[in-house]
Design an enzyme around this catalytic site. Structure first.
Site, PDB file in Angstrom:
ATOM      1  N   ASP A 221      44.055  34.089  41.265  1.00 31.38           N
ATOM      2  CA  ASP A 221      44.454  33.229  42.300  1.00 31.38           C
ATOM      3  C   ASP A 221      46.004  32.788  42.343  1.00 31.38           C
ATOM      4  OD1 ASP A 221      43.630  31.998  44.545  1.00 31.38           O
ATOM      5  OD2 ASP A 221      42.280  30.496  43.587  1.00 31.38           O
TER       6      ASP A 221
ATOM      7  N   HIS B  73      46.658  31.316  50.526  1.00 30.18           N
ATOM      8  CA  HIS B  73      45.860  31.651  49.481  1.00 30.18           C
ATOM      9  C   HIS B  73      46.209  33.041  49.276  1.00 30.18           C
ATOM     10  CE1 HIS B  73      43.090  28.159  49.690  1.00 30.18           C
ATOM     11  NE2 HIS B  73      43.382  28.464  51.221  1.00 30.18           N
TER      12      HIS B  73
ATOM     13  N   HIS C 114      48.515  29.952  44.917  1.00 22.64           N
ATOM     14  CA  HIS C 114      48.913  29.465  46.134  1.00 22.64           C
ATOM     15  C   HIS C 114      50.428  29.188  46.332  1.00 22.64           C
ATOM     16  CE1 HIS C 114      44.490  28.537  45.127  1.00 22.64           C
ATOM     17  NE2 HIS C 114      44.267  28.701  46.213  1.00 22.64           N
TER      18      HIS C 114
ATOM     19  N   LYS D 271      44.056  35.439  58.363  1.00 21.28           N
ATOM     20  CA  LYS D 271      44.072  35.954  57.507  1.00 21.28           C
ATOM     21  C   LYS D 271      44.401  37.606  57.476  1.00 21.28           C
ATOM     22  CE  LYS D 271      39.080  36.309  56.917  1.00 21.28           C
ATOM     23  NZ  LYS D 271      37.868  36.220  56.125  1.00 21.28           N
TER      24      LYS D 271
ATOM     25  N   CYS E 166      41.908  26.043  44.402  1.00 23.22           N
ATOM     26  CA  CYS E 166      42.999  25.403  45.328  1.00 23.22           C
ATOM     27  C   CYS E 166      42.857  24.000  45.320  1.00 23.22           C
ATOM     28  CB  CYS E 166      42.754  25.881  46.693  1.00 23.22           C
ATOM     29  SG  CYS E 166      41.296  26.592  47.219  1.00 23.22           S
TER      30      CYS E 166
ATOM     31  N   GLN F 291      39.339  34.475  39.532  1.00 21.96           N
ATOM     32  CA  GLN F 291      40.057  35.022  40.566  1.00 21.96           C
ATOM     33  C   GLN F 291      41.741  35.108  40.057  1.00 21.96           C
ATOM     34  OE1 GLN F 291      39.285  31.643  43.013  1.00 21.96           O
ATOM     35  NE2 GLN F 291      38.316  33.013  44.421  1.00 21.96           N
TER      36      GLN F 291
ATOM     37  N   ARG G 134      29.870  29.721  41.107  1.00 19.51           N
ATOM     38  CA  ARG G 134      29.234  29.656  42.415  1.00 19.51           C
ATOM     39  C   ARG G 134      27.727  29.949  42.220  1.00 19.51           C
ATOM     40  NH1 ARG G 134      33.851  32.149  46.339  1.00 19.51           N
ATOM     41  NH2 ARG G 134      35.511  30.933  45.295  1.00 19.51           N
TER      42      ARG G 134
END
Length: 649
Positions: free
Chosen positions: A389, A521, A391, A475, A340, A387, A369
RNA sequence: GCCAGUGUAGCUCAGUUGGCCAGAGCAGCUGAUUUGUAAUCAGCUGGUCGGGGGUUCGAAUCCCUCCACUGGCUCCA
């Protein structure tokens, strides 16, 4: 003179019973068979002991093994039974808590000097069965706080005293069965004899109150059933789960591997796994392009300042890999833990107008991570993962519409992959304490309402949890059940007020003023690693034809038919079908066996007859010989199956 | 990181009262066989028994330590 009370049943019927009757008494008047099945009762919405006298007019629902609350009562009582067995085996041990779980129960015990090993579990099981046969009643006893404190102080039981500290006088009860007495809110099943089958499944350490600074207690997990048959079925299910384990199948099907040298938690994708993963990626990419997403690519590392701005450094800095330093004094880079912040900078790269919104940036972004050693697990818990992912930057008024579109996308993904059983959880702010949340009340209200409405309008089955929202926004999380009923947490859609503010993102509104966009997200798969793991376990390695790495294996009866096999292979390649030839010098039985074990969907057997008739003999994995067809017919059949994204079976 | 367990060939596993050169099946390689719907035959290669240290005349086996893997570790009576 008998006093009577009115009991209302779930069907609305009201009948009168003697005051002080228990649920069991009432059930017995209906039928002995029912009375034998009653584990507990729902009395005015609260779960009660089936044996506890009822003194007022109430509604009642009998709880049996078929009710969730019946099961948890059964397992809670089983935890007490296990505690009794532990106590008899290790006198003087102290108990913390022993709650029921979704599938069984555990009890946390301070064993003192004693050590319990896996082989002791067998002995405990036998002891529990013995105690169950005694068929002792679970006896409820109300006790004053003073007496309770006295009782546990005399026993030197600091754990129960700690629990008592948080309880009020007048609401304290003890439950006893056989030689075991425990501080317990209850309720419990009538007697131990109802527990017929016992399996202690695991032994683990667990910090007292979950705090790693506290003493570690021994946690023993178990599961019990009212019949041996149900235990056996449960064990069969466990076996089935073992067979589907993605780590085992991943090795067998050569999908991925790990290397100590590369580093733990860092998956190496083998060709087969890569083909599978890339296919998933292409599939989602196509759907996203259609939904108006714009692809972006960002690097694997980012300057420390990026993460200071995003707040990730402060929050996750210690869980990250060590910073990467450069010859430049004081310069530090981090492996990116999230995509992000990079996407926010892409948003910032150009002035934005309300006419540009919503803006949807998508990236299959690999992030790193540092997970603790013990947290690592196959592909589901790793240190480097990708991911799916994206946005979405939009105006507050667009949140609802964007949510609906994302829900559509998730529906499409799940349906295409053969998942039909799923629910979602909406996580909102705490109803009372709002101090921990960032963003204006107004925005929160708009978004929370938008999520609830979007889910409802899309017919999504949801559970609303207050206080579960992230500090930066509400969320929606998807949960699904796989083919053997296990729950998986899947993709997520999250509103974020925090990052747009931190990165000072703006757009020029219709009013010619600057506004802060809302960021959403979303990741339907979550991570490709985790999703592939789920997919492997869901379909037991038998991937649907459209995803499977190798769709067809051509099996010539002998080397003599290789030229014809090559022709077949070429025809399949032209038709965009993924095929290979087994040209080993082996007998056909052997080739078939190996292909079956590799779970390759179609086998084409080629010998004298096929060359002569210019056709192929088709065999389906797990189903056997399907007879002969022409190449054209076979290609049409495969194409149809691929286009409809048929599940394997 | 913590608790419990595991670690022998690429894979699945034998072998631990400490004692001949550490075994099997599969996979791999070589050769024979040219094969009709779930394992053709023969031979060969392959292991510093997770790493290091120790005890011992002697260690895969016993002890210590490190590493990795497996199952758990905020579902508060």
């Amino acid at each position: 003179m008998e006093e009577l009370i009115n009991i209302t049943f779930p069907d609305g019927a009201v009948r009168q019973y003697q005051k002080g009757s228990s649920a069991i008494d009432i059930a017995k008047k209906i039928s002995e068979g029912l009375a034998r099945k009653v584990l507990a009762a729902d009395v005015n919405g609260v779960t009660w002991d089936a044996t506890r006298p009822i003194n007022n007019d109430t509604s009642i629902k009998f709880l049996t093994w078929d009710d969730i609350n019946g099961k948890s009562t059964f397992w809670h009582s089983s935890a007490h039974l296990m505690a009794e067995a532990i106590q008899s085996m290790f006198p003087g041990v102290k108990f913390w808590v022993g709650p029921p779980l979704e599938n069984g129960f555990y009890y946390d015990v301070d064993l003192g000097e004693n050590v319990i090993a896996e082989e002791d579990l067998k002995k405990l099981e036998i002891k529990m069965t013995e105690l169950a046969r005694q068929n002792n009643n679970y006896v409820r006893k109300e006790i004053s706080k003073k007496d309770a404190v006295q009782y546990f102080a005399d026993k030197g039981d600091e754990y129960k005293l700690d629990l008592l500290g948080g309880l009020n006088d007048g609401e304290i009860t003890l439950y006893s069965q056989g030689s075991f007495t425990d501080l317990c809110r209850g309720p419990h099943i009538p007697a131990t004899g109802i527990i017929k089958a016992v399996k202690l499944t695991a032994i683990a350490g667990a910090y007292w109150k979950g705090n790693e600074n506290n003493k570690m207690l021994t946690r023993i997990y178990g599961v019990t059933f009212p019949t041996q048959k149900e235990l056996d079925e449960y064990l069969v299910l466990l076996e089935e789960a073992k067979k589907r384990d993605h780590r085992k199948l991943g090795k067998e099907l050569e999908l991925f591997t790990f290397s100590e040298k590369v580093g733990m938690g860092l998956p190496l994708w083998l060709p087969n796994g890569t083909m599978l993963r890339e296919r998933l990626q292409q599939f989602l990419q196509k759907a996203q392009t259609e939904a108006g997403y714009l692809p972006v690519i960002t690097p694997h590392i980012g300057h420390k300042n990026l993460y200071v701005t995003s707040g990730h450094f402060e929050k996750y800095g210690k869980d990250s890999f060590q910073p990467i330093k450069t010859p430049q004094e004081g310069e530090e880079f981090f492996l990116k833990p999230m995509n992000c912040p990079h996407h926010c900078e892409i948003y910032k790269s150009s002035p934005r107008s309300y006419k540009d919104l919503p803006l949807r940036f998508s990236e299959f972004g690999t992030v790193y991570r540092y997970e603790q050693h013990g947290e690592l697990h196959g592909l589901t818990r790793v240190r480097g993962f990708t991911q799916d992912d994206a946005h979405l930057f939009c105006m507050p008024s667009q949140v609802k519409d964007e949510f609906k579109k994302v829900i559509d996308l998730v529906f499409y993904v799940l349906k295409s992959l053969g998942f039909t059983d799923y629910t979602a959880q909406i996580s909102l702010r705490d109803k009372i304490d709002r101090s921990k949340y960032i963003g204006s009340d107004e925005n929160w209200e708009v978004s929370e309402k938008a999520i609830i409405e979007a889910s409802a309008e899309k017919g999504l089955k949801t559970v609303i949890e207050y206080g579960e929202a992230a500090f930066y926004g509400p969320k929606l999380d998807f949960m699904l059940r796989d083919a053997i009923g296990r729950k998986w947490q899947l993709g997520t859609i999250q509103v974020d007020y925090n990052l747009p503010e931190r990165f000072e993102l703006t757009y020029i509104g219709e009013d010619n003023a600057r506004h802060t966009p809302v960021m959403i997200h979303r990741a339907p798969f979550g991570s490709l690693e985790r999703f592939v793991a789920l997919l492997i376990e869901h379909c037991a390695g038998k991937f649907p034809l459209w995803l499977t790495p190798v769709q067809v294996k051509i099996l010539p009866i002998s080397e003599k038919f290789l030229p014809y096999a090559e022709n077949v292979l070429n025809a399949l390649k032209i038709a965009d079908i993924r095929a290979v030839i087994d040209d080993r010098n082996e007998k056909i039985g052997k080739k078939i066996r190996d292909t079956e074990l590799a779970k390759i969907p179609y086998m084409l057997v080629i010998g004298e007859k096929e060359v002569q008739n210019e056709n192929i003999a088709i065999r389906r994995q797990g189903k056997g010989d399907l007879g002969t067809k022409s190449m054209a017919e076979f290609i049409a059949m495969v194409n149809e199956e691929v286009e409809n994204k048929r599940a394997f079976e």
